[in-house]
Design a protein around this motif. Structure first.
Motif, PDB file in Angstrom:
ATOM      1  N   GLU A  96       0.840  -1.190   0.000  1.00 30.15           N
ATOM      2  CA  GLU A  96       0.000   0.000   0.000  1.00 30.15           C
ATOM      3  C   GLU A  96       0.877   1.242   0.000  1.00 30.15           C
ATOM      4  O   GLU A  96       1.839   1.332   0.767  1.00 30.15           O
ATOM      5  N   ALA A  97       0.531   2.210  -0.836  1.00 35.76           N
ATOM      6  CA  ALA A  97       1.292   3.454  -0.918  1.00 35.76           C
ATOM      7  C   ALA A  97       0.347   4.643  -0.857  1.00 35.76           C
ATOM      8  O   ALA A  97      -0.686   4.665  -1.515  1.00 35.76           O
ATOM      9  N   HIS A  98       0.704   5.626  -0.039  1.00 29.00           N
ATOM     10  CA  HIS A  98      -0.073   6.861   0.084  1.00 29.00           C
ATOM     11  C   HIS A  98       0.824   8.008  -0.363  1.00 29.00           C
ATOM     12  O   HIS A  98       1.874   8.255   0.234  1.00 29.00           O
ATOM     13  N   TRP A  99       0.405   8.712  -1.411  1.00 30.29           N
ATOM     14  CA  TRP A  99       1.236   9.734  -2.034  1.00 30.29           C
ATOM     15  C   TRP A  99       0.763  11.125  -1.669  1.00 30.29           C
ATOM     16  O   TRP A  99      -0.427  11.382  -1.526  1.00 30.29           O
ATOM     17  N   ALA A 100       1.706  12.045  -1.542  1.00 34.65           N
ATOM     18  CA  ALA A 100       1.401  13.467  -1.391  1.00 34.65           C
ATOM     19  C   ALA A 100       2.232  14.224  -2.408  1.00 34.65           C
ATOM     20  O   ALA A 100       3.403  13.906  -2.628  1.00 34.65           O
ATOM     21  N   TRP A 101       1.623  15.239  -3.015  1.00 34.77           N
ATOM     22  CA  TRP A 101       2.298  16.028  -4.037  1.00 34.77           C
ATOM     23  C   TRP A 101       2.477  17.449  -3.539  1.00 34.77           C
ATOM     24  O   TRP A 101       1.578  18.041  -2.956  1.00 34.77           O
ATOM     25  N   MET A 102       3.641  17.988  -3.761  1.00 32.09           N
ATOM     26  CA  MET A 102       3.987  19.313  -3.250  1.00 32.09           C
ATOM     27  C   MET A 102       3.187  20.407  -3.944  1.00 32.09           C
ATOM     28  O   MET A 102       2.869  20.300  -5.124  1.00 32.09           O
ATOM     29  N   GLU A 103       2.886  21.467  -3.178  1.00 32.29           N
ATOM     30  CA  GLU A 103       2.198  22.607  -3.766  1.00 32.29           C
ATOM     31  C   GLU A 103       3.128  23.342  -4.736  1.00 32.29           C
ATOM     32  O   GLU A 103       4.322  23.121  -4.776  1.00 32.29           O
ATOM     33  N   GLU A 104       2.547  24.270  -5.479  1.00 35.08           N
ATOM     34  CA  GLU A 104       3.231  24.901  -6.597  1.00 35.08           C
ATOM     35  C   GLU A 104       4.490  25.652  -6.215  1.00 35.08           C
ATOM     36  O   GLU A 104       5.470  25.666  -6.962  1.00 35.08           O
ATOM     37  N   ASP A 105       4.504  26.307  -5.054  1.00 35.68           N
ATOM     38  CA  ASP A 105       5.591  27.233  -4.729  1.00 35.68           C
ATOM     39  C   ASP A 105       6.628  26.661  -3.779  1.00 35.68           C
ATOM     40  O   ASP A 105       7.408  27.392  -3.178  1.00 35.68           O
ATOM     41  N   ARG A 106       6.662  25.340  -3.622  1.00 39.34           N
ATOM     42  CA  ARG A 106       7.628  24.696  -2.737  1.00 39.34           C
ATOM     43  C   ARG A 106       8.215  23.476  -3.457  1.00 39.34           C
ATOM     44  O   ARG A 106       7.662  22.977  -4.423  1.00 39.34           O
ATOM     45  N   CYS A 107       9.340  22.981  -2.945  1.00 45.61           N
ATOM     46  CA  CYS A 107       9.849  21.691  -3.411  1.00 45.61           C
ATOM     47  C   CYS A 107      10.418  20.937  -2.213  1.00 45.61           C
ATOM     48  O   CYS A 107      10.855  21.539  -1.233  1.00 45.61           O
ATOM     49  N   PHE A 108      10.372  19.618  -2.281  1.00 44.76           N
ATOM     50  CA  PHE A 108      10.997  18.775  -1.274  1.00 44.76           C
ATOM     51  C   PHE A 108      12.502  18.741  -1.522  1.00 44.76           C
ATOM     52  O   PHE A 108      12.961  18.739  -2.662  1.00 44.76           O
ATOM     53  N   ASN A 109      13.269  18.670  -0.429  1.00 42.31           N
ATOM     54  CA  ASN A 109      14.729  18.643  -0.533  1.00 42.31           C
ATOM     55  C   ASN A 109      15.339  17.300  -0.158  1.00 42.31           C
ATOM     56  O   ASN A 109      16.527  17.227   0.145  1.00 42.31           O
ATOM     57  N   GLY A 110      14.534  16.238  -0.147  1.00 41.45           N
ATOM     58  CA  GLY A 110      15.105  14.903  -0.093  1.00 41.45           C
ATOM     59  C   GLY A 110      15.136  14.204   1.240  1.00 41.45           C
ATOM     60  O   GLY A 110      15.488  13.023   1.290  1.00 41.45           O
ATOM     61  N   GLU A 121      12.357  21.621   2.927  1.00 39.72           N
ATOM     62  CA  GLU A 121      11.734  22.161   1.730  1.00 39.72           C
ATOM     63  C   GLU A 121      12.378  23.509   1.378  1.00 39.72           C
ATOM     64  O   GLU A 121      13.070  24.110   2.199  1.00 39.72           O
ATOM     65  N   THR A 122      12.114  23.967   0.165  1.00 43.44           N
ATOM     66  CA  THR A 122      12.559  25.282  -0.276  1.00 43.44           C
ATOM     67  C   THR A 122      11.377  26.067  -0.806  1.00 43.44           C
ATOM     68  O   THR A 122      10.549  25.539  -1.561  1.00 43.44           O
ATOM     69  N   ASP A 123      11.289  27.336  -0.398  1.00 46.00           N
ATOM     70  CA  ASP A 123      10.334  28.267  -0.966  1.00 46.00           C
ATOM     71  C   ASP A 123      10.893  28.717  -2.310  1.00 46.00           C
ATOM     72  O   ASP A 123      11.929  29.396  -2.372  1.00 46.00           O
ATOM     73  N   LEU A 124      10.240  28.339  -3.394  1.00 45.65           N
ATOM     74  CA  LEU A 124      10.781  28.588  -4.725  1.00 45.65           C
ATOM     75  C   LEU A 124      10.738  30.052  -5.136  1.00 45.65           C
ATOM     76  O   LEU A 124      11.393  30.454  -6.103  1.00 45.65           O
ATOM     77  N   GLU A 125      10.010  30.867  -4.410  1.00 45.37           N
ATOM     78  CA  GLU A 125       9.941  32.284  -4.739  1.00 45.37           C
ATOM     79  C   GLU A 125      11.171  33.050  -4.268  1.00 45.37           C
ATOM     80  O   GLU A 125      11.589  34.011  -4.892  1.00 45.37           O
ATOM     81  N   ASN A 126      11.746  32.629  -3.135  1.00 46.99           N
ATOM     82  CA  ASN A 126      12.878  33.387  -2.576  1.00 46.99           C
ATOM     83  C   ASN A 126      14.078  32.533  -2.201  1.00 46.99           C
ATOM     84  O   ASN A 126      15.032  33.032  -1.612  1.00 46.99           O
ATOM     85  N   SER A 127      14.054  31.248  -2.519  1.00 46.05           N
ATOM     86  CA  SER A 127      15.149  30.304  -2.261  1.00 46.05           C
ATOM     87  C   SER A 127      15.382  30.033  -0.769  1.00 46.05           C
ATOM     88  O   SER A 127      16.356  29.367  -0.409  1.00 46.05           O
ATOM     89  N   GLN A 128      14.504  30.513   0.101  1.00 45.25           N
ATOM     90  CA  GLN A 128      14.684  30.310   1.531  1.00 45.25           C
ATOM     91  C   GLN A 128      14.187  28.933   1.957  1.00 45.25           C
ATOM     92  O   GLN A 128      13.230  28.396   1.405  1.00 45.25           O
ATOM     93  N   GLY A 129      14.874  28.378   2.957  1.00 43.09           N
ATOM     94  CA  GLY A 129      14.538  27.051   3.428  1.00 43.09           C
ATOM     95  C   GLY A 129      13.412  27.057   4.445  1.00 43.09           C
ATOM     96  O   GLY A 129      13.201  28.039   5.166  1.00 43.09           O
ATOM     97  N   CYS A 130      12.702  25.953   4.505  1.00 40.32           N
ATOM     98  CA  CYS A 130      11.641  25.799   5.486  1.00 40.32           C
ATOM     99  C   CYS A 130      11.497  24.334   5.858  1.00 40.32           C
ATOM    100  O   CYS A 130      11.937  23.432   5.136  1.00 40.32           O
ATOM    101  N   ILE A 131      10.893  24.114   7.021  1.00 37.26           N
ATOM    102  CA  ILE A 131      10.561  22.774   7.487  1.00 37.26           C
ATOM    103  C   ILE A 131       9.054  22.611   7.391  1.00 37.26           C
ATOM    104  O   ILE A 131       8.298  23.405   7.961  1.00 37.26           O
ATOM    105  N   GLY A 132       8.613  21.604   6.665  1.00 35.78           N
ATOM    106  CA  GLY A 132       7.199  21.296   6.610  1.00 35.78           C
ATOM    107  C   GLY A 132       6.841  20.336   7.724  1.00 35.78           C
ATOM    108  O   GLY A 132       7.484  19.307   7.889  1.00 35.78           O
ATOM    109  N   LEU A 133       5.817  20.675   8.514  1.00 31.93           N
ATOM    110  CA  LEU A 133       5.315  19.798   9.566  1.00 31.93           C
ATOM    111  C   LEU A 133       4.063  19.131   9.025  1.00 31.93           C
ATOM    112  O   LEU A 133       3.064  19.805   8.735  1.00 31.93           O
TER     113      LEU A 133
END
Length: 413
Positions: free
Chosen positions: A134-148, A172-184
């Motif tokens: 079983e696999a449960h997938w989540a897809w990132m929103e438009e303005d962010r990316c996962f960093n691995g 994660e990275t905010d693609l608008e300003n290149s700043q890093g963030c932690i997604g909870l």
């Protein structure tokens, strides 16, 4: 411009997210660039799933890899089975899950499920139950990316943002300003519940301190900010390297506020991967150099943090300036091991930060501590290290795996 599919194009619980059009698009992007009682908290890297002695002679490794047998390279996640026999060790692929693009980090959950994150700049996260397929997938929103990378937050973090489930923390990275963030994120639904800044760019690996360390409370989040500026439309291409600002940061487990930040003197040394020695309360950091000239090949690949200072290990040889991953060394003396795929070896360091030796292994990258053993992956080869030997011992592959290429990380399962 960084093209992305609509977030509702594929639902997070879709069991077959690999239509030909999406697979083609995702590959193009990659190349161009439950309650806590049910799920519970995971065993983090320092828990005894990694420290246990290998009594049966067998091991299981949660891993990601590429299969290059066909015309199109296929990415996979799965579980490798390593067994001891009369004639030595053998390994085989057990369960496997097809991925849309390259995977990177993996986190084991307490109930045996695995969470894999896409390699940066990634747009997927998957929670997978190998025993039930079983696999449960989540897809990132438009303005962010996962960093691995992904870990499970402490109980205090979970209580702050969700009273009913464990919380996953993703870099994660905010693609608008290149700043890093932690997604909870909710560990069952993978939905983002909150977001904390990392006070830097390009956050990569992160870990949770299991106990208090000086003024840092138990559960403190340690994050390696790689410090490399990027643009959303350029994918993995690195821009403005002269503006690099790598750092190691400590964030409070309840609200993410900055508790400390440490930097090395050389801003071209990107802090990437982490290994925690709980017994000695030391953090090992694998570095990746981004110099413009021959200085890169001579650059150090390893640093140590003791809660107060971040310092380079002593006596490091030239290893192409590239540390692939890092793990605690097996044996009573402690220390750390850094994989060096560009130098075809592992580099071994003492607990006090002195270079000891290299052990040759072609294209080596993923590492996993298993009690008194260390498992390493090089190309399609599984290697076994014991503290008393200065060489690695190969496990023979069962089946046709000559075109398999292990990716950066794996974890004892």
């Amino acid at each position: 411009m960084r093209t992305r599919l609509p977030t509702d194009a594929i639902g997070p619980q879709d069991q077959s997210p690999f239509g030909a059009q999406r697979r083609t698009l995702l590959r193009w992007l990659a190349l161009g660039s439950g309650a806590s009682g049910l799920l519970g908290l995971a065993e983090p890297a320092w828990a005894d799933v990694r420290q246990r002695a290998t009594k049966t002679g067998s091991a299981r490794l949660a891993a990601v890899w590429q299969d290059k047998t066909g015309e199109v390279v296929q990415d996979w996640a799965g579980v490798l089975q390593v067994d001891a026999g009369a004639n030595g060790y053998t390994w085989r692929i057990g369960k496997s899950l097809k991925l849309p693009t390259r995977g990177h980090g993996v986190q084991r959950l307490a109930d045996g499920q695995l969470v894999f994150s896409a390699r940066r700049p990634g747009d997927w996260l998957v929670r997978w139950n190998p025993s039930k397929a079983e696999a449960h997938w989540a897809w990132m929103e438009e303005d962010r990316c996962f960093n691995g990378h992904v870990v499970v937050g402490s109980q205090s973090t979970a209580q702050k943002v969700s009273s009913t489930a464990a919380v996953l923390l993703t870099t994660e990275t905010d693609l608008e300003n290149s700043q890093g963030c932690i997604g909870l994120r909710h560990a069952i639904t993978l939905k983002k519940l909150a977001e904390w800044p990392t006070h830097g760019m390009d956050p990569h690996e992160l870990l949770v301190l299991p106990s208090a360390m000086g003024n840092l409370p138990a559960g403190t989040l340690i994050v390696a900010n790689g410090g490399i500026p990027t643009q959303s439309e350029t994918g993995r291409s690195k821009k403005w390297i002269d503006r690099m600002d790598p750092s190691l940061v400590a964030l409070h487990p309840e609200d993410g506020r900055l508790l400390g930040q440490w930097r090395l003197p050389d801003p071209r040394l990107s802090t990437r991967h982490l290994a925690w020695d709980a017994q000695r309360q030391l953090l090992g950091i694998a570095l990746q150099a981004e110099h413009d000239d021959d200085q890169r090949t001579r650059a150090p690949i390893f640093a140590i943090w003791d809660g107060t200072a971040l310092s380079l290990a002593q006596g490091q040889p030239s290893l192409a300036g590239y540390g692939g991953s890092v793990e605690c060394a097996p044996g009573a003396d402690g220390g750390f091991v850094v994989s060096c795929p560009k130098s075809d070896c592992t580099a071994w360091f003492s607990a006090d930060g002195r270079f000891l030796r290299t052990v040759a292994q072609t294209d080596v990258c993923p590492l996993a501590l298993d009690g008194s053993l260390l498992w390493s992956g090089g190309g399609h080869e599984v290697g076994r290290h014991v503290p008393t030997d200065k060489v690695w011992h190969a496990a023979d592959a069962s089946g046709a795996v000559q075109a398999l290429q292990f990716d950066n990380h794996w974890r004892l399962y």
